[in-house]
Write an enzyme that holds these catalytic residues in place. Structure first.
Site, short mmCIF file in Angstrom:
data_model
loop_
_atom_site.label_atom_id
_atom_site.label_comp_id
_atom_site.label_asym_id
_atom_site.label_seq_id
_atom_site.Cartn_x
_atom_site.Cartn_y
_atom_site.Cartn_z
CG ASP A 162 -2.30 0.38 1.13
OD1 ASP A 162 -2.25 1.31 0.04
OD2 ASP A 162 -2.75 0.41 1.63
CG ASP A 213 -9.78 1.80 -0.99
OD1 ASP A 213 -9.09 2.53 -0.74
OD2 ASP A 213 -9.85 2.09 0.71
C1 GLA Z 1 -6.28 1.62 1.76
C2 GLA Z 1 -6.05 0.47 0.64
C3 GLA Z 1 -7.23 -0.98 0.91
C4 GLA Z 1 -6.74 -1.37 2.04
C5 GLA Z 1 -6.49 -0.47 3.13
C6 GLA Z 1 -6.18 -0.87 4.91
O1 GLA Z 1 -7.14 2.43 2.12
O2 GLA Z 1 -6.27 1.19 -0.67
O3 GLA Z 1 -7.33 -1.17 -0.08
O4 GLA Z 1 -5.60 -2.36 1.85
O5 GLA Z 1 -5.75 0.61 2.94
O6 GLA Z 1 -5.61 0.56 4.99
#
Ligand code: GLA
Length: 403
Positions: A149, A204
């Site tokens: 990430d 997301d």
């Molecule tokens: C980010 C990523 C998500 C997930 C969260 C976890 O937002 O884009 O897919 O992995 O972190 O904290």
């Protein structure tokens, strides 16, 4: 001296081979499940075991889903005295290796999450400055997939940070699929092929057909906003390196028809198919959609070309995906709030994909047409294609040249 030189040459060759082997990891879009969309950080050993069992019992493994990925929240808040990451002892009382072994015993592969920054997005210890040490630990545990990430990465260069982790993974000698999760901020499609096997193209996902939910500096996007935002970066995707449209929300609250469209589009876009629902309580319809082998075959087609929007008339969108061996897949999506009846004359709608240089040759070939959700044949391209498509639903077909 000569011996040293031979050893160096041998090591370099082996490293090269390992890297090469790793590159064979995602020749078709990776398929699996990830804990984040449904469980957030509320994950534990029993959940992983139940999900692994569900993969087998529900036929998901047989349908091609392979990676069980544990997202953020698996770690203790502190590294140990040697600075190694530790699995949260409350959530994983027997440690991570035991969990990984269980997943492997089911014929599946295990994925884990961390972050290029000092902390993960949920505030757990990130890998910044510990890349080689963390990669080594994952390899010792038998990890097969790393989602990496991009939170808390102040002053880090994205390409450089992902390269460091790529090199750390290669150095372990274990093939580990590298999933870049940088949300598209630094156009990872332009450098991702060199670094990893798939890269997120947006922030997301959220479980809706067409919504955006703001969180201050970023927004979660529903199915169609994601598609519309990134439909034009198709040339960067292909065997070994994929545009990742995010973990799926199939089974997470949209209608069965909308879930079908979502699944169809991820298949058409050659996106990794990573489920994000609770498999333990999934409905029959959800599992039927997720295990549709004819749709999955379109996603897994070896040509690996991402679909494009062939026509958009507001109420109806037609998406086209050239497949290997002169075949094609089409998705007729009803975007409207009423059922639509189509009467599609192939001869009147030339299909040509400039990017892949492929065309549907309806004038000198005949194609048989297969309905991939109703699992029946719908005549050939010499006839008009007639069908009624429900609200926010899809007719997904495969065209195969008649020999
Ligand atoms: C980010 C990523 C998500 C997930 C969260 C976890 O937002 O884009 O897919 O992995 O972190 O904290």
């Amino acid at each position: 001296m000569k011996t040293t030189l031979s050893i160096v040459v041998f090591c370099l060759m082996t490293m090269g081979l390992t890297a090469q082997k790793a590159e064979q990891l995602a020749m078709t879009p990776p398929m699996g499940w990830n804990s984040w969309n449904t469980f957030g950080t509320d994950i534990n050993e029993q959940l992983v075991k139940d999900i692994a069992d569900a993969f087998v019992e529900l036929g998901l493994r047989d349908a091609g889903y392979k990676y069980l990925v544990l997202d953020d929240g698996w770690m203790a808040m502190e590294r140990d005295e040697n600075y190694n990451l530790v699995a949260d002892p409350k959530k994983f009382p027997n440690g991570m290796k035991q969990v990984v072994d269980y997943v492997h015993s089911k014929g599946l592969k295990f994925g884990i999450y961390n972050c290029a920054g000092a902390t993960t997005c949920a505030g757990y210890p990130g890998s910044r400055g510990f890349e080689y040490q963390d990669a080594k630990l994952y390899a010792e545990w038998g990890v097969d997939f790393l989602k990496y990430d991009w939170c808390d990465t102040e002053n880090l260069n994205a390409k450089g940070a992902y390269q460091t982790m790529r090199d750390a993974l290669h150095a372990t000698g274990r093939p580990i699929l590298f999933s870049i999760c940088e949300w598209g901020d630094n156009e990872p499609w332009k450098w991702g092929e060199e670094m990893g096997h798939m890269w997120r193209v947006t922030g997301d996902i959220i479980n809706c057909w067409d919504c955006k939910v703001g969180h201050g500096t970023w927004s979660s996007l529903g199915v169609w906003p994601i598609i519309k935002l990134r439909k034009d970066i198709r040339k960067y995707s292909g065997p070994g390196h994929w545009n990742d449209f995010d973990m799926m929300e199939v089974g997470n609250g949209m209608s069965v028809a909308e879930d079908r469209v979502h699944f169809t589009m991820w298949a058409m876009l050659a996106s990794p198919l990573i489920m994000g629902n609770d498999l333990r309580s999934a409905t029959k319809e959800t599992i039927e959609t997720l295990t549709n082998k004819e749709v999955i075959a379109v996603n897994q087609d070896e040509l690996g070309v991402q679909a494009y929007c062939h026509s958009d008339e507001g109420d109806m969108e037609i998406w086209a995906k050239p497949l290997a061996n002169g075949e094609w897949a089409f998705a007729f999506v009803n975007m409207s709030e009423e059922a639509i009846t189509i009467n599609h004359d192939w001869a009147w709608h030339p299909v040509k994909d400039d990017m892949s240089g492929r065309a549907l040759e309806v004038h000198n070939k005949n194609y048989k047409i297969r309905d991939l959700y109703n699992h029946k044949n719908l005549g050939t391209s010499k006839q008009k294609l007639k069908a009624t498509i429900g609200v926010h639903d899809v007719l997904m077909i495969r065209l195969t040249p008649v020999k």
